[in-house]
Design an enzyme around this catalytic site. Structure first.
Site, PDB file in Angstrom:
ATOM      1  N   GLU A 134       0.601  -1.354   0.035  1.00 53.18           N
ATOM      2  CA  GLU A 134       0.063  -0.102  -0.060  1.00 53.18           C
ATOM      3  C   GLU A 134       0.899   1.456  -0.028  1.00 53.18           C
ATOM      4  O   GLU A 134       1.847   1.283   0.577  1.00 53.18           O
ATOM      5  CB  GLU A 134      -0.797  -0.030   1.295  1.00 53.18           C
ATOM      6  CG  GLU A 134      -1.748   1.088   1.454  1.00 53.18           C
ATOM      7  CD  GLU A 134      -2.778   0.925   2.809  1.00 53.18           C
ATOM      8  OE1 GLU A 134      -3.240   2.135   3.133  1.00 53.18           O
ATOM      9  OE2 GLU A 134      -3.076  -0.103   3.236  1.00 53.18           O
ATOM     10  N   GLU A 138      -2.783  10.821   3.028  1.00 57.73           N
ATOM     11  CA  GLU A 138      -3.921  10.851   3.878  1.00 57.73           C
ATOM     12  C   GLU A 138      -4.041  12.115   4.410  1.00 57.73           C
ATOM     13  O   GLU A 138      -3.010  12.702   4.921  1.00 57.73           O
ATOM     14  CB  GLU A 138      -3.769   9.677   4.929  1.00 57.73           C
ATOM     15  CG  GLU A 138      -3.842   8.373   4.537  1.00 57.73           C
ATOM     16  CD  GLU A 138      -3.545   7.152   5.472  1.00 57.73           C
ATOM     17  OE1 GLU A 138      -4.377   6.355   5.685  1.00 57.73           O
ATOM     18  OE2 GLU A 138      -2.579   7.410   6.262  1.00 57.73           O
TER      19      GLU A 138
END
Length: 243
Positions: A134, A138
């Site tokens: 991943e 964010e």
């Protein structure tokens, strides 16, 4: 070694090389190519909406297709809503195909509120029959003057980097990006390099994903969600350049 034996060995080596080349080409063909996607309409050939389930654990909501919508302003909107007391629905959009090394860009505004996350990332994991790899961009809604970069390789994370933006990302559109290569990941804000990682770099192609969700049990990270709804974050376009 006789000519016949040499000939057989050469044929075996050639056959193995061709088989490996075919496999490599096939694996490459399974990943998506470069694209630029302005969100003027919903492209079902490129995207799919998460619907009817929850990730559980720290994700305190259920993904709903209705929480992914298009606006007349040429935006994709991901929403956080509450269908009933203390129940929450959230929005997630993801690519149909997986994508590998290249430059990933998004023009977006995150949502602003304590206890929530607006993400843009690539992901693949055990439910896909692969390691958990991943790469993240964010925004923690408690302070949208900062952005958090992170990545996981075979489930190992703890690579968080928080960057002060010098502006409130929730107020206007900006472009955020990461350039994923075999030996590095470089994150950018409006074309300016902000962070570089060079250790334990992910290797597995993943889907391009974007979501908005509220957390539970992670107050130290996100702050305590106060139940405010509706909330939304907007995306103007996404671009992937394979390289």
């Amino acid at each position: 070694m006789s000519y016949r034996v040499k000939r057989m060995l050469m044929l075996l080596v050639t056959g193995l090389f061709l088989s490996l080349s075919t496999f490599a080409a096939s694996a490459s063909a399974q990943t998506g190519g470069s694209f630029y996607e302005p969100f003027n309409n919903y492209n079902t050939g490129l995207w799919q909406k998460a619907d009817g389930y929850s990730n559980g654990n720290m994700f305190n909501c259920t993904w709903r297709a209705n929480n992914v919508s298009m606006t007349s302003l040429g935006e994709m909107r991901l929403s956080l809503t509450s269908p009933s007391y203390n129940k929450f629905d959230c929005g997630e959009n993801r690519s149909v195909q997986t994508y590998g090394y290249g430059l990933y860009e998004v023009n977006m505004k995150p949502a602003k509120n304590v206890g929530i996350v607006s993400s843009f990332f690539t992901y693949t994991g055990p439910t896909d029959g692969t390691p958990w790899d991943e790469i993240d961009i964010e925004f923690l809604g408690k302070d949208t003057t900062k952005v958090q970069f992170n990545y996981y390789t075979n489930g190992v994370g703890n690579h968080e980097k928080i960057v002060n933006l010098g502006f409130d990302a929730a107020n206007s559109y900006h472009t955020y990006a990461f350039d994923w290569q075999p030996n590095s990941i470089k994150w950018y804000v409006d074309g300016q390099l902000k962070h570089t990682a060079t250790t334990q770099i992910p290797q597995t192609p993943g889907k391009i994903m974007m979501n908005l969700w509220n957390g539970a049990g992670v107050d130290e990270w996100l702050g305590s969600y106060n139940g405010v709804t509706p909330l939304s974050r907007s995306l103007h376009w996404v671009r992937y350049t394979k390289r």
